[in-house]
Design an enzyme around this catalytic site. Structure first.
Site, PDB file in Angstrom:
ATOM      1  N   GLU A 103       0.844  -1.200   0.000  1.00  0.00           N
ATOM      2  CA  GLU A 103       0.000   0.000   0.000  1.00  0.00           C
ATOM      3  C   GLU A 103       0.876   1.247   0.000  1.00  0.00           C
ATOM      4  OE1 GLU A 103      -2.491   1.603  -0.780  1.00  0.00           O
ATOM      5  OE2 GLU A 103      -4.096   1.210   0.646  1.00  0.00           O
ATOM      6  N   ASP A 104       0.368   2.328  -0.574  1.00  0.00           N
ATOM      7  CA  ASP A 104       1.134   3.583  -0.548  1.00  0.00           C
ATOM      8  C   ASP A 104       1.019   4.260   0.819  1.00  0.00           C
ATOM      9  OD1 ASP A 104      -1.567   4.150  -0.894  1.00  0.00           O
ATOM     10  OD2 ASP A 104      -1.279   5.683  -2.432  1.00  0.00           O
TER      11      ASP A 104
ATOM     12  N   PHE B 157      -1.900  16.084   4.387  1.00  0.00           N
ATOM     13  CA  PHE B 157      -2.168  15.567   3.046  1.00  0.00           C
ATOM     14  C   PHE B 157      -0.887  15.604   2.213  1.00  0.00           C
ATOM     15  CE2 PHE B 157      -3.767  15.689  -1.306  1.00  0.00           C
ATOM     16  CZ  PHE B 157      -4.584  14.568  -1.257  1.00  0.00           C
TER      17      PHE B 157
ATOM     18  N   ARG C 176       0.655  12.193  -9.312  1.00  0.00           N
ATOM     19  CA  ARG C 176       1.240  10.855  -9.080  1.00  0.00           C
ATOM     20  C   ARG C 176       2.634  10.725  -9.689  1.00  0.00           C
ATOM     21  NH1 ARG C 176      -2.960   7.544  -7.253  1.00  0.00           N
ATOM     22  NH2 ARG C 176      -4.996   7.859  -8.217  1.00  0.00           N
TER      23      ARG C 176
HETATM   24  P1  IMP Z   1      -7.701   4.952   4.459  1.00  0.00           P
HETATM   25  O1  IMP Z   1      -8.739   3.974   4.067  1.00  0.00           O
HETATM   26  O2  IMP Z   1      -8.310   6.158   5.143  1.00  0.00           O
HETATM   27  O3  IMP Z   1      -6.575   4.349   5.296  1.00  0.00           O
HETATM   28  O4  IMP Z   1      -7.077   5.560   3.138  1.00  0.00           O
HETATM   29  C1  IMP Z   1      -6.183   4.868   2.346  1.00  0.00           C
HETATM   30  C2  IMP Z   1      -6.147   5.429   0.931  1.00  0.00           C
HETATM   31  O5  IMP Z   1      -6.469   6.831   0.902  1.00  0.00           O
HETATM   32  C3  IMP Z   1      -4.754   5.332   0.359  1.00  0.00           C
HETATM   33  O6  IMP Z   1      -4.595   4.147  -0.366  1.00  0.00           O
HETATM   34  C4  IMP Z   1      -4.649   6.543  -0.551  1.00  0.00           C
HETATM   35  O7  IMP Z   1      -5.123   6.206  -1.836  1.00  0.00           O
HETATM   36  C5  IMP Z   1      -5.610   7.552   0.054  1.00  0.00           C
HETATM   37  N1  IMP Z   1      -4.911   8.571   0.850  1.00  0.00           N
HETATM   38  C6  IMP Z   1      -4.856   8.663   2.199  1.00  0.00           C
HETATM   39  N2  IMP Z   1      -4.152   9.719   2.603  1.00  0.00           N
HETATM   40  C7  IMP Z   1      -3.726  10.325   1.460  1.00  0.00           C
HETATM   41  C8  IMP Z   1      -2.909  11.486   1.209  1.00  0.00           C
HETATM   42  O8  IMP Z   1      -2.406  12.184   2.114  1.00  0.00           O
HETATM   43  N3  IMP Z   1      -2.697  11.778  -0.100  1.00  0.00           N
HETATM   44  C9  IMP Z   1      -3.197  11.040  -1.125  1.00  0.00           C
HETATM   45  N4  IMP Z   1      -3.953   9.961  -0.945  1.00  0.00           N
HETATM   46  C10 IMP Z   1      -4.218   9.596   0.351  1.00  0.00           C
END
Ligand code: IMP
Length: 193
Positions: free
Chosen positions: A112-113, A165, A178
């Protein structure tokens, strides 16, 4: 079409009208990715793991990480619904692309990123476990540790970051940004809006 990305200098950009500055440069990221790859190579010696990249954000990290893994490994992808064009998590997760590979009896490594609330990862782990793999572990480049809403086990973490963010290195803001090789954070004064 009007450009969404404006590069000002080595350290600052404007993306969709908002200003960001570098928080981790490419060299710092690559060094950490190499460390993670080396660790994974040792931990999975003789096991042939299958890396499951989470689209779209993890594609760049996954590509670099795989090049640093020195044992047999395979790859597949899963895709979930994303934030859309927003900077905060909607909390709603849907599966948009299923895994093609058969995971039964496999050593699965989810790539995961970023883990923010943890909801996406929890959803993915449920899907993985439903397919009876031998083991499931998680590697994430970034962990927003202050934003966590659900606990998920993160086995390999590149960097722990504050609840800000970020864009670049595969991560987007409304699908742009990206392609940036460095990671950028929204400038603090912009966050007030
Ligand atoms: P979660 O379900 O809230 O943990 O969010 C995970 C997903 O949200 C990641 O795979 C990203 O695609 C996106 N995401 C969360 N934080 C960021 C950010 O700071 N920048 C860009 N994408 C984010």
């Amino acid at each position: 079409m009007t450009a969404n990305l404006l590069l000002h200098d080595d350290r600052t950009i404007t993306l969709r009208g908002e200003r960001f500055s570098v928080c981790m440069d490419s060299e710092m990221i690559q060094n950490r990715v190499a460390e993670l790859g080396a660790r994974i190579s040792v931990d999975y010696e003789g096991k042939r793991p299958i890396l499951i990249g989470v689209l779209n954000g993890a594609f760049m990290f996954l590509a670099d990480l795989m090049k640093k893994i020195r044992i047999d490994c395979e790859v597949d992808f899963v895709k979930l619904s994303s934030y859309g064009a927003e900077k905060i998590s909607s909390g709603v997760v849907r599966e948009l692309k299923k895994i093609d590979a058969d995971l039964e009896g496999r050593h699965v490594l989810v790539v995961e990123d970023i883990v923010d609330t943890g909801l996406s990862m929890q959803y993915i782990l449920d899907i993985m476990h439903s397919q009876n793999p031998e083991s499931v572990k998680v590697v994430t480049l970034l962990h927003k540790y202050e934003a966590t809403e659900v606990h998920v086990q993160l086995d390999y973490v590149g960097f722990r970051i504050k609840n800000q963010f970020v864009v670049g290195y595969g991560l987007d803001y409304g699908q742009v940004g990206r392609n940036l090789p460095d990671l950028y954070v929204l400038d603090p004064h912009e966050d007030d809006s």
